[in-house]
Design an enzyme around this catalytic site. Sequence first.
Site, short mmCIF file in Angstrom:
data_model
loop_
_atom_site.label_atom_id
_atom_site.label_comp_id
_atom_site.label_asym_id
_atom_site.label_seq_id
_atom_site.Cartn_x
_atom_site.Cartn_y
_atom_site.Cartn_z
N ALA A 9 -47.21 42.98 30.48
CA ALA A 9 -47.05 41.45 30.81
C ALA A 9 -46.18 41.05 32.09
O ALA A 9 -46.49 40.01 32.81
CB ALA A 9 -46.34 40.90 29.48
N GLY A 11 -46.86 43.10 34.98
CA GLY A 11 -47.72 43.49 36.05
C GLY A 11 -48.58 42.34 36.73
O GLY A 11 -48.53 41.20 36.31
N MET A 13 -51.71 41.86 36.77
CA MET A 13 -52.50 41.23 35.94
C MET A 13 -52.09 40.68 34.77
O MET A 13 -52.22 39.49 34.40
CB MET A 13 -53.73 42.17 35.68
CG MET A 13 -54.68 42.68 36.50
SD MET A 13 -55.70 41.16 36.97
CE MET A 13 -56.70 40.92 35.58
N ALA A 106 -63.33 46.24 29.40
CA ALA A 106 -64.09 45.60 30.29
C ALA A 106 -63.60 46.18 31.77
O ALA A 106 -62.38 46.23 32.01
CB ALA A 106 -64.25 44.16 30.66
N HIS A 136 -60.12 47.86 48.03
CA HIS A 136 -58.91 47.44 47.05
C HIS A 136 -57.55 47.13 47.90
O HIS A 136 -57.60 47.84 48.82
CB HIS A 136 -58.72 48.15 45.57
CG HIS A 136 -59.69 47.73 44.93
ND1 HIS A 136 -60.90 48.35 44.63
CD2 HIS A 136 -59.63 46.92 43.74
CE1 HIS A 136 -61.58 47.77 43.72
NE2 HIS A 136 -60.96 46.97 43.12
N HIS A 137 -56.81 46.57 47.38
CA HIS A 137 -55.43 46.48 47.69
C HIS A 137 -54.79 47.78 47.71
O HIS A 137 -55.11 48.64 46.79
CB HIS A 137 -54.54 45.55 46.93
CG HIS A 137 -54.64 45.72 45.44
ND1 HIS A 137 -53.65 46.42 44.83
CD2 HIS A 137 -55.34 45.45 44.31
CE1 HIS A 137 -53.86 46.70 43.65
NE2 HIS A 137 -55.03 45.89 43.26
N LYS A 140 -53.09 49.70 44.40
CA LYS A 140 -53.91 50.32 43.42
C LYS A 140 -53.59 51.71 43.17
O LYS A 140 -53.67 52.61 44.22
CB LYS A 140 -55.47 49.90 43.44
CG LYS A 140 -56.39 50.31 42.44
CD LYS A 140 -57.70 49.61 42.58
CE LYS A 140 -58.66 50.30 41.82
NZ LYS A 140 -58.14 50.04 40.20
N GLY A 146 -62.63 51.59 38.56
CA GLY A 146 -63.09 51.61 37.27
C GLY A 146 -64.43 51.00 37.39
O GLY A 146 -65.55 51.32 36.89
N THR A 147 -64.66 49.98 38.19
CA THR A 147 -65.59 48.98 38.14
C THR A 147 -66.83 49.90 39.03
O THR A 147 -68.12 50.07 38.55
CB THR A 147 -65.60 47.90 39.18
OG1 THR A 147 -64.38 47.07 38.38
CG2 THR A 147 -66.62 47.04 39.09
N1 NAI Z 1 -60.81 44.84 34.16
C1 NAI Z 1 -60.28 43.97 35.09
O1 NAI Z 1 -61.11 43.09 35.48
C2 NAI Z 1 -59.25 44.33 35.99
C3 NAI Z 1 -58.54 45.55 35.99
N2 NAI Z 1 -57.27 45.94 36.77
C4 NAI Z 1 -57.12 47.11 35.99
O2 NAI Z 1 -55.76 46.62 35.25
C5 NAI Z 1 -54.76 47.80 35.29
C6 NAI Z 1 -53.47 47.10 35.84
O3 NAI Z 1 -53.56 46.55 37.05
P1 NAI Z 1 -52.36 45.70 37.53
O4 NAI Z 1 -51.78 44.52 36.69
O5 NAI Z 1 -52.66 45.48 38.97
O6 NAI Z 1 -51.02 46.73 37.66
P2 NAI Z 1 -49.42 46.78 37.66
O7 NAI Z 1 -48.99 48.17 38.06
O8 NAI Z 1 -49.03 45.46 38.40
O9 NAI Z 1 -49.04 46.50 36.29
C7 NAI Z 1 -49.32 47.32 35.17
C8 NAI Z 1 -47.99 47.07 34.14
O10 NAI Z 1 -48.00 47.89 33.01
C9 NAI Z 1 -46.94 48.16 32.59
N3 NAI Z 1 -46.86 49.47 32.14
C10 NAI Z 1 -46.72 50.75 32.41
N4 NAI Z 1 -46.72 51.63 31.37
C11 NAI Z 1 -46.60 50.79 30.34
C12 NAI Z 1 -46.57 51.19 28.98
N5 NAI Z 1 -46.24 52.28 28.42
N6 NAI Z 1 -46.51 50.07 27.86
C13 NAI Z 1 -46.57 48.76 28.34
N7 NAI Z 1 -46.70 48.20 29.72
C14 NAI Z 1 -46.56 49.33 30.61
C15 NAI Z 1 -46.06 48.31 34.30
O11 NAI Z 1 -44.60 48.10 33.96
C16 NAI Z 1 -46.57 46.87 34.86
O12 NAI Z 1 -45.96 45.74 34.35
C17 NAI Z 1 -55.29 48.81 36.41
O13 NAI Z 1 -56.00 49.75 35.65
C18 NAI Z 1 -56.36 47.96 37.29
O14 NAI Z 1 -57.21 48.83 37.71
C19 NAI Z 1 -57.06 45.14 37.52
C20 NAI Z 1 -57.68 44.01 37.71
C21 NAI Z 1 -58.82 43.42 37.20
O1 LIG Z 2 -56.66 47.49 40.45
C1 LIG Z 2 -57.54 46.40 40.63
O2 LIG Z 2 -57.14 45.62 41.25
C2 LIG Z 2 -58.75 46.29 39.90
N1 LIG Z 2 -59.02 47.26 38.92
C3 LIG Z 2 -60.50 47.31 38.77
C4 LIG Z 2 -60.95 48.48 38.63
O3 LIG Z 2 -60.46 49.30 39.03
O4 LIG Z 2 -62.39 48.37 38.81
C5 LIG Z 2 -61.04 46.06 38.75
C6 LIG Z 2 -61.12 45.39 39.83
O5 LIG Z 2 -61.94 46.03 40.66
C7 LIG Z 2 -59.37 45.01 40.16
#
Ligand code: NAI
Ligand SMILES: O=C(O)C1=N[C@H](C(=O)O)C[C@H](O)C1
Length: 251
Positions: A9, A11, A13, A106, A136-137, A140, A146-147
């Site tokens: 929560a 992070g 996302m 997803a 990406h930023h 990451k 993953g996409t």
């Molecule tokens: N499916 C989608 O549409 C999207 C997927 N993503 C993916 O979502 C994931 C998260 O991305 P972001 O939010 O940018 O990363 P982030 O690093 O900002 O957030 C991750 C969060 O998870 C927390 N965390 C780490 N270990 C944990 C644990 N054991 N238990 C609970 N929380 C824990 C961290 O403290 C952090 O707050 C990545 O794998 C990213 O690629 C990101 C954007 C879109």
């Molecule tokens: O880490 C991200 O930001 C994103 N992660 C996902 C991925 O790895 O495909 C989805 C999106 O691209 C953003």
Amino acid sequence: MVKVSVVGAKGRMGSHVVAAVNGADDMELALTLDAGDDLTRIDRSNTDVVVEFTVPSVSLGNVLTLIAQGVDVVVGTTGWTDEKLAQVREAIANGPRPSDQKVFIAPNFAISAVLADYFATKAARYFESAEVIELHHPNKVDAPSGTAIHTAHGIAQARKDAGLGEVPDNTETDGGSRGQVVDGIHVHAVRLRGLNAHEEVLFGNAGEQLTIRADSFDRGSFMPGVLLAVRKLAGDAPTGLTVGLDNFLDL
Ligand SMILES: NC(=O)C1=CN([C@@H]2O[C@H](COP(=O)(O)OP(=O)(O)OC[C@H]3O[C@@H](n4cnc5c(N)ncnc54)[C@H](O)[C@@H]3O)[C@@H](O)[C@H]2O)C=CC1
Ligand SMILES: O=C(O)C1=N[C@H](C(=O)O)C[C@H](O)C1
């Protein structure tokens, strides 16, 4: 009201998901947990659906714990392999709700990315060459995205179904510049300050090229898809494991 807990929560996302759930008339925010918190605080008494956005190294463990807690789970975290998905299916089968538990994963919740991926699988059979570039930023942690891995698998399957052979490539020396080869498809990852989440799929034939591009400029672009998945899990989504938002769209 659907009671929604968020794991990850704090992070990038997860914090967007908390805001989106708070803004949804038909949802109620339950627990918001992050690293170090005890996930067994989440159970059926306080939560209908959990949304999990953490890091690839911990996501499988979190999902297995949440399945054991008997709650339905929407997962956005990347890093899923066939082996990990098999562990999720097995955990559901051996868990407390084998006949009606729902887990949804997803690689991307943005409609532009889901459609780009879908169009790419449709186009793949018509082209000799195909490559994927994801951008990406730089915060990451995983590459390729993953996409992009999902897109490459989809293109590879479509080429196989159409009887196409390998993509043409006479490269003799490669210091890594040809990217990662996923199922025979070259995938390239760019990390650049200012970017958010972007993907280009390049298709080529002699004398012609098709480019399919999706751009998520803001993390808000993922939220309609996340809320759709939560509603589907609280409603008529199939039981068991479902992978990909295309399953919830009328494509
Ligand atoms: N499916 C989608 O549409 C999207 C997927 N993503 C993916 O979502 C994931 C998260 O991305 P972001 O939010 O940018 O990363 P982030 O690093 O900002 O957030 C991750 C969060 O998870 C927390 N965390 C780490 N270990 C944990 C644990 N054991 N238990 C609970 N929380 C824990 C961290 O403290 C952090 O707050 C990545 O794998 C990213 O690629 C990101 C954007 C879109
Ligand atoms: O880490 C991200 O930001 C994103 N992660 C996902 C991925 O790895 O495909 C989805 C999106 O691209 C953003």
